[in-house]
Design an enzyme around this catalytic site. Structure first.
Site, PDB file in Angstrom:
ATOM      1  N   GLU A   1       0.809  -1.216   0.000  1.00  0.00           N
ATOM      2  CA  GLU A   1       0.000   0.000   0.000  1.00  0.00           C
ATOM      3  C   GLU A   1       0.844   1.269   0.000  1.00  0.00           C
ATOM      4  O   GLU A   1       0.561   2.216  -0.735  1.00  0.00           O
ATOM      5  CB  GLU A   1      -0.957   0.009   1.196  1.00  0.00           C
TER       6      GLU A   1
ATOM      7  N   HIS B   1     -10.883  -4.533   9.508  1.00  0.00           N
ATOM      8  CA  HIS B   1     -11.494  -4.405   8.179  1.00  0.00           C
ATOM      9  C   HIS B   1     -12.842  -3.693   8.248  1.00  0.00           C
ATOM     10  O   HIS B   1     -13.706  -3.922   7.394  1.00  0.00           O
ATOM     11  CB  HIS B   1     -11.689  -5.781   7.526  1.00  0.00           C
TER      12      HIS B   1
HETATM   13  C1  LIG Z   1      -2.091  -4.760   4.229  1.00  0.00           C
HETATM   14  C2  LIG Z   1      -3.179  -5.523   3.578  1.00  0.00           C
HETATM   15  N1  LIG Z   1      -3.416  -5.352   2.273  1.00  0.00           N
HETATM   16  C3  LIG Z   1      -4.389  -6.019   1.654  1.00  0.00           C
HETATM   17  C4  LIG Z   1      -5.166  -6.891   2.337  1.00  0.00           C
HETATM   18  C5  LIG Z   1      -6.289  -7.655   1.655  1.00  0.00           C
HETATM   19  N2  LIG Z   1      -5.883  -9.058   1.531  1.00  0.00           N
HETATM   20  C6  LIG Z   1      -6.262  -9.981   2.426  1.00  0.00           C
HETATM   21  S1  LIG Z   1      -5.557 -11.486   2.130  1.00  0.00           S
HETATM   22  C7  LIG Z   1      -4.743 -10.874   0.783  1.00  0.00           C
HETATM   23  C8  LIG Z   1      -3.856 -11.777  -0.009  1.00  0.00           C
HETATM   24  C9  LIG Z   1      -2.763 -12.300   0.843  1.00  0.00           C
HETATM   25  O1  LIG Z   1      -1.980 -13.141   0.092  1.00  0.00           O
HETATM   26  P1  LIG Z   1      -0.916 -14.043   0.815  1.00  0.00           P
HETATM   27  O2  LIG Z   1      -0.110 -13.205   1.745  1.00  0.00           O
HETATM   28  O3  LIG Z   1      -0.188 -14.799  -0.203  1.00  0.00           O
HETATM   29  O4  LIG Z   1      -1.756 -15.005   1.766  1.00  0.00           O
HETATM   30  P2  LIG Z   1      -2.790 -16.134   1.311  1.00  0.00           P
HETATM   31  O5  LIG Z   1      -4.141 -15.494   1.306  1.00  0.00           O
HETATM   32  O6  LIG Z   1      -2.396 -16.634  -0.007  1.00  0.00           O
HETATM   33  O7  LIG Z   1      -2.684 -17.168   2.373  1.00  0.00           O
HETATM   34  C10 LIG Z   1      -5.022  -9.526   0.584  1.00  0.00           C
HETATM   35  C11 LIG Z   1      -4.473  -8.721  -0.514  1.00  0.00           C
HETATM   36  C12 LIG Z   1      -4.931  -7.030   3.709  1.00  0.00           C
HETATM   37  N3  LIG Z   1      -5.668  -7.804   4.474  1.00  0.00           N
HETATM   38  N4  LIG Z   1      -3.911  -6.359   4.295  1.00  0.00           N
END
Ligand SMILES: Cc1ncc(C[n+]2csc(CCOP(=O)(O)OP(=O)(O)O)c2C)c(N)n1
Ligand SMILES: Cc1ncc(C[n+]2csc(CCOP(=O)(O)OP(=O)(O)O)c2C)c(N)n1
Ligand SMILES: [Mg+2]
Ligand SMILES: [Mg+2]
Lengths: 344, 337, 344, 337
Positions: free
Chosen positions: A78, A147
């Site tokens: 971000e 959230h």
């Molecule tokens: C700082 C932040 N940015 C965006 C999000 C929205 N978001 C939640 S899970 C996710 C993807 C996360 O991917 P990863 O770290 O690979 O974990 P996975 O879901 O694959 O286990 C996003 C973008 C968030 N929760 N926190």
């Protein structure tokens, strides 16, 4: 409600406009699509904005029309994408940066408040930052403490930023188009619970100036100033109050900055009573500013103290029975208005 | 069933056969508990009995279980939005987890946290975090505290491939390396940042991100719980012995969508890819095959374990469904200690 | 001024205290040293906090007494050291994290607002975060827009955080000791222009509870609520006003949260007029909350609207002739008070 | 004068002798201008004629000058709290810079920015930044815009060793690498983060921090302007040609304190260390020696250049001292465009 015709005329449009019913999400998508078409320097960057069209599907279809060069999926960075947005804005682009949840503002406050907001001033007016940061606010989605926040008070505090909080599809489209064309950084908050809310939106192009409040419903006994989703809450409360013989005026500032103080004060002067309703935490939140402005400006007309209703000053709890208590509702707003009018 | 496809050779753990037997049986049990818990969560969602959403860990069980099997109860972990597996693997009980997911009073956080914020102080789980990468500081701080107090507790920070996008991670890895903190960064590369393939968001080789700070790194097949266990064992022992932090990359896959509502997935990943991982790379199947091949447990033994877990999950969800919501007055309790 | 004796008695101390004159910097250093001595779980982490003792030399001497294991120089990683602080606090330590300039809060808002503030609540009361973040505020140091802000409104907005703004050496010491012993995250703001300000500080140990306002000067005609450095400004203004025959009461809330609303309201009820003075940006700043609280609580006693004076809503300019205009001064506060009392 | 000690061999630039002659003479001129400008700034501070503080670049001139000599006027740079050298090297004029440092109306930012925020759109300087690492996003964004618009402008991001502590840098390096953006990250390692030696704050090898993202890296003796120029030339050409970002580590040293008020320095660095760098590693002396040795310029030619610069600085400071302050009413202008 004066909205469509009153503001359409501001763009010099005459004749009967063709009005459709769109959802807030559709209105936003349309605003973005129109500006992307109109101006090649506009682009969108964010997490899962392209094929996925964001988790809320607000951007669905844009990458198909504008391609991945302009609708850009980013890493989960971000601060980084906001920083890129600031730099690109300083060098001729009009970036629209997508911050999925308003709760993530904490990650970008330095880039927003120390960079985007200050570049124009610090450079003595030489550089400018025509950046839009779109993000969300609003609770009751059972998304818990990280959230569900409505953190618009943070950015509203910072000189150099403008802040918009649309409450209807019509306003959302008109304000977003203006925000994109504005030469300053604008933070644009969308209530994620309102994306499916429908409302009239003309086919014809229009824009809404930043800094002009809208009287969503006229009334004479009490003024309810409400922001974003709370406008809808206030309108239901106003219906309730009408049945009780209390005529409530609902005023939507639409932008936190520029703030249309005159309209707020004038309404309170007319009705002699005011409530301010917002979904951000109450303490040190925007209800404080709005209440202080009204209390000062309408001091000699007020028959009762200005009352504030923000979100409860607690991290948003997950459990529905708890969460539902934390935000103003038509019932609680109605109750407060009744009390203020001496009818409780 | 087809032959086990170990993408990387399993390290030998040199433990006594009986001990090893029990260890891997117990890991099988843990993985099954997680799998069945998750299936129940999905069902609660589909039948509209759970508020909000949940991010399922199914398919990734070998990572949490393999790593947590190397930890003591008083070691710390931090977890993510996809945190049920970590929580169970570290020792939480199924019934109170379900209660938390349903926002009920006996939940681990009295219903205030929900799926994305489950924490259990008693088993060292400092909490799931809904800010991607957001707990990197917390885990590193716990390791810092452990070292400062002369304890030998280790902290494990679980995070996804997407968290590699967050600057905080680099800030704290630097300090962990400088000060030789007992923290293990476990990167669960399940190929996707939400709906975007990690190669579209992640430049360079993943382990280099930690090596750059002089951090010891390792990479394993995250579907092979024995490989995960062996690698983690080494890194945890190192950290506990004062040799500092480590980074463990685990290649894995989530069998469900990003969250329970993510049903239409073909625009970002193919059905074939999903099928491949589910049939060829399921950590439960892989461990089951090995247990059979080694003569440790036959199919009926495993079925028995599954039955036990099924019963536990059924009892747990019943407990949670029957449990009361918190009192309304709790809404403004626990804002301040 | 009732400060020393009144609050000393709160710790049950009797007999005549030995009072020295200390600077604000010395008082803070003493508070830290005492708590470091008292409790082995207290440590300090920040940039250049050890041998350098911070750029303001506030911590000079501490590393010599407590060693580099407890006074820890960190990389320039504000988010990182705050994150470490949160984790260490959750696991038994009482970290004091040094954020050199309050302007850098933008870098740590996620760790403060989404982590530190919410852990206790989200865990249903199981985990706690006894963390202190010390940082600075205040302009007129010719440090320009990114080193002069007073951003306490941001953190005051967030449930789960406590916020202290001492205005004297006495208060600084007593509040900081309490903050360190508090089981919640506390953000502690020091005005960097006040580090050399001297004031009486007893030898004997004392603490000051968070959430108790202090009447720095009693008066009858008008209430001036002021925070941090603005308390000194208000006291000079009160002297000016006295010469004009206007008796001003100066009230220092000392903590933004918990906020001692009762004392603020009671004073305004007594004097019937109130001004709120603070060095943060005026709009959506803490003056809004304080003014709204007074305007509501003292509504039926007020003879005039509550007036607010914050910093001007501009990024802080470098040029001295410009910068000096942006903050309230004894002259501008005096002028506003005169007007409000009908004496302009 | 002693022999030139080049710690790393200078790359040959293969340009025609006359062109090379002029190039390095002009670099000498730029470095002298910066040096004398800074000495004047220090004097303004010591005689209490300058508001606030300033962070002097003296000793590091070869980095800004060597890098900026490879840039076009319409290329971008972002700069730091220690930014006078970058600003002058990119083409700013001395008189308006002094005016800015004194908060005067003809200053580059009408006195609103001061030393830490000098920006000059006309020469592509997007601004000094008082947030350590704070301009990494801006520089990368400028490169992004250049690429998106099909321009061939390059952006250079100057920052100190201390900025390696900021997570933002890693977030944007990742994107620069993913999208092959024309940005060069120039790390000025002057050994100190304020008053703390970088080895106490920085784990691992510095260039690895960029390599981890698949970014092309190079390292040079930052006191040797010819080496800096040669390395930067290559990286800038690469970037302009579409080959993506690069990271250039320059070892250098600041001759003065962290800022003009940092007089007592022995608690963090020795007088001997300072002496060594000032006498053995001064980029002006080193280039002067080379110019003489190559027969390009004798001591009297150099003295002439220094006299010219001295006159420019004197005229500049007089201009600034005589210039008016901005109108009081400007205080709330330029908040919004
Ligand atoms: C700082 C932040 N940015 C965006 C999000 C929205 N978001 C939640 S899970 C996710 C993807 C996360 O991917 P990863 O770290 O690979 O974990 P996975 O879901 O694959 O286990 C996003 C973008 C968030 N929760 N926190
Ligand atoms: C984010 C941030 N943290 C801390 C500071 C205070 N500060 C100013 S300069 C500096 C040291 C910077 O060191 P380095 O990046 O090596 O640059 P140098 O001063 O050596 O040129 C610090 C800590 C700051 N301005 N910004
Ligand atoms: Mg992933
Ligand atoms: Mg340095």
């Amino acid at each position: 409600m004066s909205t469509p015709s009153a503001t359409l005329s501001q763009t010099g449009h005459t004749g009967a406009p063709t009005v459709r019913e769109l959802t807030l999400a559709q209105a936003i998508r349309e605003a973005l699509a129109e500006e992307l078409r109109r101006d090649p320097t506009v682009y969108i960057m964010g997490e899962d904005v392209a094929e996925a069209g964001t988790p809320f599907k607000v951007l669905s279809g844009l990458v198909e029309e504008f391609g991945p060069q302009r609708i850009i999926d980013s890493p989960i960075s971000e601060a980084g994408i906001t920083g890129l947005g600031v730099g690109a804005a300083m060098t001729g682009m009009r970036p629209v940066v997508d911050i999925m949840f308003g709760d993530f503002l904490g990650l970008i406050m330095d880039q927003l408040a120390n960079q985007a907001a200050k570049v124009h001033y610090m450079s003595g007016g030489k550089l400018k930052v025509p950046l839009v940061v779109r993000t969300t606010l609003g609770a009751t989605r059972r998304s818990a403490a990280q959230h569900s926040q409505s953190l618009h008070a943070w950015v509203s505090h910072i000189p150099g930023l403008k802040v918009a909080l649309p409450s209807t599809p019509y306003d959302a489209k008109g304000l977003l188009k203006t925000a994109i064309r504005d030469d300053n950084p604008v933070v644009f908050f969308e209530d994620k619970m309102m994306y499916q809310l429908k409302g009239p939106v003309p086919e014809e192009e229009y824009t809404i100036p930043l800094g002009v409040a809208d009287v969503k419903r006229a009334g004479t006994d009490i003024t309810i100033v409400a922001t974003s989703s709370m406008v809808q809450v206030a309108l239901v409360a106003a219906d309730n109050l009408e049945r009780l013989g209390i005529s409530a005026e609902v005023v939507d500032p639409r932008t936190m900055f520029p703030l249309d103080k005159e309209t707020l004060i004038a309404s309170a002067q007319k009705t002699s009573r005011a409530i301010v309703v917002d979904e951000g935490y109450e303490r040190y939140g925007v209800t404080a500013e709005l209440a202080a402005v009204i209390a000062e400006g309408a001091f000699y007309s007020l028959d009762a103290p200005v009352k504030r209703m923000g979100a409860m000053d607690v991290p948003v709890p997950f459990s529905p029975v708890l969460e539902d208590q934390t935000v103003p509702t038509p019932a609680t707003v109605t109750e407060l208005a009744k009390t203020l009018c001496g009818r409780a | 069933m087809t032959q086990v496809q170990a993408s990387r050779p399993t390290r030998k753990s040199h433990s006594a056969p009986a001990e090893e037997r029990e260890r891997f049986l117990s890991m099988y049990r843990q993985m099954v508990r997680i799998r069945l818990f998750e299936e129940q969560v999905n069902d609660l969602y589909k039948t509209a009995r759970m508020p909000g959403l949940a991010h399922l860990y199914s398919g990734e069980e070998a990572v949490a279980v393999g790593v947590c099997a190397t930890l003591r109860r008083d070691d710390y972990i931090t977890s993510t939005h996809r945190g049920h597996g970590h929580c169970l693997a570290k020792g939480a009980s199924i019934d109170r987890m379900f209660a938390e997911l349903l926002g009920k009073a006996p939940g681990y956080c009295r219903g205030k946290g929900g799926s994305m914020h489950i924490a259990d102080q008693d088993t060292g789980n400092l909490g799931a975090n809904a800010i991607v990468g957001g707990s990197a500081g917390i885990a590193t701080g716990a390791a810092f505290a452990s070292k400062m107090r002369g304890q030998d507790r280790v902290a494990v920070c679980f995070f996804g491939d997407g968290a590699l996008g967050q600057g905080l991670l680099y800030e704290v890895m630097n300090m962990a390396s400088l000060w030789k903190l007992p923290v293990i960064y476990v990167c669960e590369n399940n190929l996707y940042n939400e709906y975007t393939h990690y190669t579209e968001t992640t430049a360079g080789a993943l382990t280099e991100r930690a090596k750059a700070f002089g951090i010891h790194t390792d990479a394993v097949d995250g579907q092979d719980v024995r490989a995960v266990y062996a690698a983690a064992r080494q890194l945890v022992d190192r950290a506990r012995g004062g040799d500092g932090p480590a980074f463990l990359l685990c290649d894995t896959y989530r069998f469900y969508g990003h969250h329970v509502g993510d049903i239409q997935r073909t625009y970002y990943r193919s059905k074939e890819e999903e099928e491949h991982w589910k049939t060829q790379r399921d950590p439960l199947i892989l461990l089951g095959q090995w247990l059979s091949a080694e003569g440790i447990a036959g199919e009926s033994d495993l079925e028995h374990l599954r039955d036990e877990a099924r019963a536990e999950v059924e009892a747990g969800v019943r407990f949670a469904l029957d449990a009361p919501f918190p009192e309304l007055s709790e809404v403004d309790q626990h804002v301040y200690a």
